[in-house]
Design an enzyme around this catalytic site. Structure first.
Site, PDB file in Angstrom:
ATOM      1  N   GLU A   1       3.465   1.285 -11.542  1.00  0.00           N
ATOM      2  CA  GLU A   1       4.468   1.120 -10.925  1.00  0.00           C
ATOM      3  C   GLU A   1       5.802   2.138 -11.669  1.00  0.00           C
ATOM      4  O   GLU A   1       6.670   1.791 -12.011  1.00  0.00           O
ATOM      5  CB  GLU A   1       5.154  -0.321 -11.169  1.00  0.00           C
ATOM      6  CG  GLU A   1       4.068  -1.250 -10.302  1.00  0.00           C
ATOM      7  CD  GLU A   1       4.988  -2.699  -9.956  1.00  0.00           C
ATOM      8  OE1 GLU A   1       6.200  -2.730 -10.066  1.00  0.00           O
ATOM      9  OE2 GLU A   1       4.325  -3.715  -9.891  1.00  0.00           O
TER      10      GLU A   1
ATOM     11  N   GLY B   1       0.831  -1.211   0.003  1.00  0.00           N
ATOM     12  CA  GLY B   1      -0.016  -0.065   0.002  1.00  0.00           C
ATOM     13  C   GLY B   1       1.023   1.197  -0.022  1.00  0.00           C
ATOM     14  O   GLY B   1       1.167   1.847   1.110  1.00  0.00           O
TER      15      GLY B   1
ATOM     16  N   ALA C   1      -1.030  11.061  -3.373  1.00  0.00           N
ATOM     17  CA  ALA C   1       0.228  10.615  -3.259  1.00  0.00           C
ATOM     18  C   ALA C   1       0.522   9.443  -4.076  1.00  0.00           C
ATOM     19  O   ALA C   1       0.271   8.438  -3.816  1.00  0.00           O
ATOM     20  CB  ALA C   1       0.568  10.487  -1.713  1.00  0.00           C
TER      21      ALA C   1
ATOM     22  N   GLY D   1     -12.186  -5.220 -37.673  1.00  0.00           N
ATOM     23  CA  GLY D   1     -13.632  -5.159 -36.884  1.00  0.00           C
ATOM     24  C   GLY D   1     -13.311  -6.239 -35.546  1.00  0.00           C
ATOM     25  O   GLY D   1     -13.748  -6.015 -34.534  1.00  0.00           O
TER      26      GLY D   1
END
Length: 387
Positions: free
Chosen positions: A371, A125, A131, A348
């Protein structure tokens, strides 16, 4: 590895993972992508193969390999399914590797065998609402109280943070402040291990992403989360600096994944160009198509050489920060460019989600963002040039 020729051991690993990717991962990729479901059965088989333990010593339940072995596995998985590849990459380089690099012996003994076996996943984390590349914006805090860390804050875009087998998330948090010589105040950021069953820790609703739909990604809320002081990972106040070194290594892994994606687009385009006919002949006979695919192959080849070089320097104990940044940037752009061109080759059909090139087109953009953005890589390269 010498002269970028793979040794027999590395080649056997690459071939084994390639076969697994083609015959186990690829057949269920479209289903998991469409359903936005985590591929537990694939991850279980990857764990049984030992892929989550590739770069870790046998004493911690690993395979006794190295980071380049991990990169080779990621390239082969990335050819067919980036979601599966990033699950492995994040589980190893962001989840387990910080503990291996900076953990105490007790932390290693407690967590590495579990993570290296693939029976459990861990996340890291770092990113917050305000941030990301700028760690100075970190607002999550951790204070000492009665022998514990009390953590409060929010994290964003955390991979492997909310699966049924996620057991740990390492979080960065402001644990103090110090005054610089110029009088300004600098945040001291530390990393702390937070088991996911800790009261106050919550993985919020998963994101509805453009790509990597079978990868697990959540925002996190930490409200008065209490963990022992012994859960501090590494030296207090050095958390962000340590994580920067983890990112340097991780850029090699991401570059390998992106190289696989770029090569996957080449392989699919070659096959399609040989089968698809227009105006009386296979479309691969037309220079507009063949030259496009040739450029795609050149990009994939260049990306592979770039991450091989960075990995070689890393394993040799030489500086590799700049080479890792180059590899990450070159490979990420190669994946995105090749996905765009492969979609054009398919016409397509390239716009239909059940086709792998369409999934690569959606998946590859994040390789220029996650990252470390392309702009961050350019900044690192420019700094090395003295600019």
């Amino acid at each position: 590895m010498a002269g970028f020729e793979l040794s027999e051991e590395y080649q056997d690993l690459s071939d084994t993972v390639r076969d697994f990717a083609d015959h186990v991962v690829a057949p269920v990729s479209a289903k998991h992508d469409e359903e936005h479901s985590f591929p537990y059965e694939v991850v279980k088989q990857m764990a049984e193969m030992g892929l989550f333990g590739l770069p870790f010593p046998e004493e911690f339940g690993g395979m006794g390999g190295d980071y380049f072995a991990l990169a080779l596995a990621l390239e082969q998985l990335g050819r067919v399914d980036q979601s599966v590849a990033i699950t492995l990459e994040a589980g190893v380089s962001l989840g387990a590797m910080p503990i291996y690099r900076f953990g105490t012996e007790a932390q290693k003994q407690e967590w590495l065998p579990l993570l290296a076996s693939g029976q459990a996943l861990a996340g890291f984390g770092l990113t917050e609402p305000e941030a990301g590349s700028d760690a100075g914006g970190t607002k999550t805090t951790a204070r000492r109280e009665d022998g514990q860390w009390v953590i409060n804050g929010n994290k964003e875009f955390i991979t492997n943070s909310g699966t049924d087998i996620t057991r740990l998330v390492t979080v960065t948090a402001v644990t103090g402040r110090k005054e610089r010589e110029d009088g300004t105040v600098q945040k001291e950021i530390s990393t702390i291990l937070v088991p996911t069953d800790t009261p106050g820790f919550k993985a919020e609703k998963a994101y509805n992403k453009v790509g990597w739909n079978a990868s697990d990604t959540h925002p996190l809320t930490l409200q008065d989360v209490r963990v022992p002081e012994a859960n501090l990972l590494g030296v207090e106040g050095r958390g962000y600096a340590n994580f920067l070194s983890i990112l340097d290594e991780g850029r090699i892994a991401i570059a390998a994944l992106a190289t696989g994606a770029a090569q996957g687009c080449v392989d699919l385009s070659v096959k399609y160009a040989r089968e698809r006919s227009a105006f009386g002949q296979n479309i691969g006979k037309y220079q507009a198509i063949s030259f496009k695919i040739a450029r795609m192959e050149a990009r994939a080849h260049s990306a592979r050489l770039a991450y091989y070089d960075a990995a070689f320097r890393m394993l040799a104990g030489k500086p590799f920060k700049t080479q890792a940044a180059i590899a990450k940037m070159v490979a990420g752009e190669a994946a995105m460019d090749n996905a765009r061109d492969a979609t054009q080759v398919f016409g397509g059909y390239g716009f239909i989600n059940e086709f792998t090139v369409a999934r690569h087109y959606r998946d590859s953009k994040i390789l220029e963002v996650g990252e470390g953005t392309t702009e961050v890589q350019l900044m690192l390269i420019a700094r090395e040039l003295g600019l």
